[in-house]
Design an enzyme around this catalytic site. Structure first.
Site: not given
Ligand code: LLP
Length: 424
Positions: A325, A352, A321, A281-284
């Site tokens: 972080y 502010c 971010r 499950e890639p997001g970033r």
């Molecule tokens: N699958 C699940 C169950 C997750 O909880 C997440 C991210 C992903 C996939 C996707 O992860 P990625 O490939 O994007 O790393 N807001 C934080 C990141 C929080 C991620 C939460 N879960 C940031 O800005 O770094």
């Protein structure tokens, strides 16, 4: 020297065939610019690299990284599935006409309303986080529902504490070390309305070590083998890190994804398990490097201690971010991108709050009012984590593909800000 996906031509930062300055003039700032071509390329890279001759596989885009109607359409066109974690994300997917057979519904505290929406909407898979969710789900079912159970294999990934998720005390999922987890799995197997398909885990985000993912897979496969669990699907989550600065050293994904599946295949064979479908499950890693935030410089200031500030027209409201972080970013003075960068600036915005820091220290040419400052790699968790702090309207989002540009989210107006205010 700058990030390898940054394109500078005749002193101008280019996004597709546009200069950043042209985009800023046409759409205003602050502005989230997404390189659509890059997103599509990443989606295809994942799809083609995460394959194995003996294992079925699936790439599920984690929509929390960046989600709009246009993004849902793009993901559908590129043939990826979708992970949603809330009624709002699910609603967006539904409104975009996303195929519900390819939607996975996550979350550690799904409400009854959300579960109902998922069941009635025909969501393919619900990823249960705990037994209470099962209790809520069962009365809603009129047909068999496919579920995965989120477990927590206790792998510590080297990342920021807030984005590491499978330590044993994590709020997410059930520990594989806890006997209650096995009892719940037994129950899931025996529930007539539940089609228990397998397990899900996610070890954290912005991870650079291949070893962490191999260990995650090994731990889960061993757990499945030790308890002879009838698992057809194993979802390893996302977390693949990206480069925000030259100091970041991400995995080379095409090779890594192949090697991960090969490793899993060998591990499955070595413990005598049948083949199963493996998902990620890639997001970033799909959207982060596609995004650039453009700001206009308002003014600069040097303190009596010689600290230089550059003030831009955005803030922590569109860029959280760094404050949250301590994340690091690369900035480019987009309209004078070939000038020597030798002045250390703290890039800050108009919120502010002293913690309103976009980049703690960026080396830039001397910045002047009206310059366009670009912050790179802001495609993931920026638009989706933006707020209206100080009643700042959220920026517009545009998609660029070579010489094509289209707005996918319009800039918020002051009317938008008071739209939900009642009682006056
Ligand atoms: N699958 C699940 C169950 C997750 O909880 C997440 C991210 C992903 C996939 C996707 O992860 P990625 O490939 O994007 O790393 N807001 C934080 C990141 C929080 C991620 C939460 N879960 C940031 O800005 O770094």
């Amino acid at each position: 020297m700058t990030l390898n996906y940054v394109n500078i031509c005749n002193g101008q930062l280019m996004i597709g065939q546009f200069t950043a300055q042209q985009l800023a003039q046409r759409f205003g700032t602050p502005l989230y610019v997404m390189d659509e071509k890059y997103i599509r390329q990443q989606a295809q890279m994942f799809k083609h690299s995460f394959t194995h001759p003996q294992l079925a596989s699936e790439v599920i885009y984690a929509s929390k990284a960046f989600l709009t109607l246009a993004m849902c359409k793009l993901i559908q066109e590129e043939g990826l599935s979708l992970d949603v974690v809330s009624g709002g994300e699910l609603y967006t997917a539904q409104q975009a006409g996303f195929d519900m057979n390819r939607v996975y519904f996550h979350g550690n505290n799904k409400s009854l309303v959300e579960l109902k929406m998922a069941v009635e909407g025909g969501v393919s898979t619900i990823v249960l986080d705990n037994e209470d969710e099962l209790e809520h789900l069962l009365p809603l079912l009129t047909h068999s529902q496919k579920v995965l159970l989120r477990v927590n294999p206790g792998i510590e990934a080297h990342t920021h504490e807030y984005i590491a998720t499978t330590k044993n005390d994590s709020k997410f999922g059930l520990s594989t070390a806890d006997p209650a987890t096995l009892s719940l799995i037994d129950r899931l197997i025996s529930e007539p309305m539940i089609d228990f398909a397998g397990l899900h885990a996610h070890i954290g985000s912005q991870i650079f070590e291949a070893e962490s993912f191999f260990m995650e897979a090994d731990a889960l496969i061993q757990f499945i083998a030790d308890h002879k669990l009838p698992v057809k699907e194993l979802n390893l989550g996302g977390g693949f890190g990206v480069a925000y600065t030259l100091d970041d050293n991400p995995l080379s994904l095409p090779e890594f994804l192949h090697s991960l599946l090969e490793h899993i295949f060998k591990t499955l064979t070595s413990v005598g398990l049948d083949t199963m479908k493996i998902m990620i499950e890639p997001g970033r890693s799909i959207v982060a490097n596609a995004g650039t935030t453009l700001y206009t410089v308002g003014s600069t200031k040097t303190t009596i201690n010689h600290k230089n500030y550059v003030f831009v027209d955005g803030s922590m409201a569109d860029h959280i971010r760094t404050a949250l972080y301590g994340a690091q970013y690369t900035a480019i003075l987009a309209n004078r991108a070939d000038e020597i960068c030798d002045i250390p600036y703290t890039v800050t915005g108009k919120a502010c709050e002293s913690g309103d820091i976009i980049i703690k220290e960026a080396l830039l040419p001397e910045c002047k009012k009206g310059d366009i400052l670009a912050v790179c790699s802001t495609g993931a968790y920026h638009y989706t984590m933006s707020s209206n702090y100080n009643r700042l309207p959220r920026p517009a989002v545009i998609f660029i593909s070579e010489d094509q540009v289209r707005m996918v989210v319009r800039r918020e107006t002051y009317e938008d800000l008071i739209r939900n205010d009642v009682g006056v």
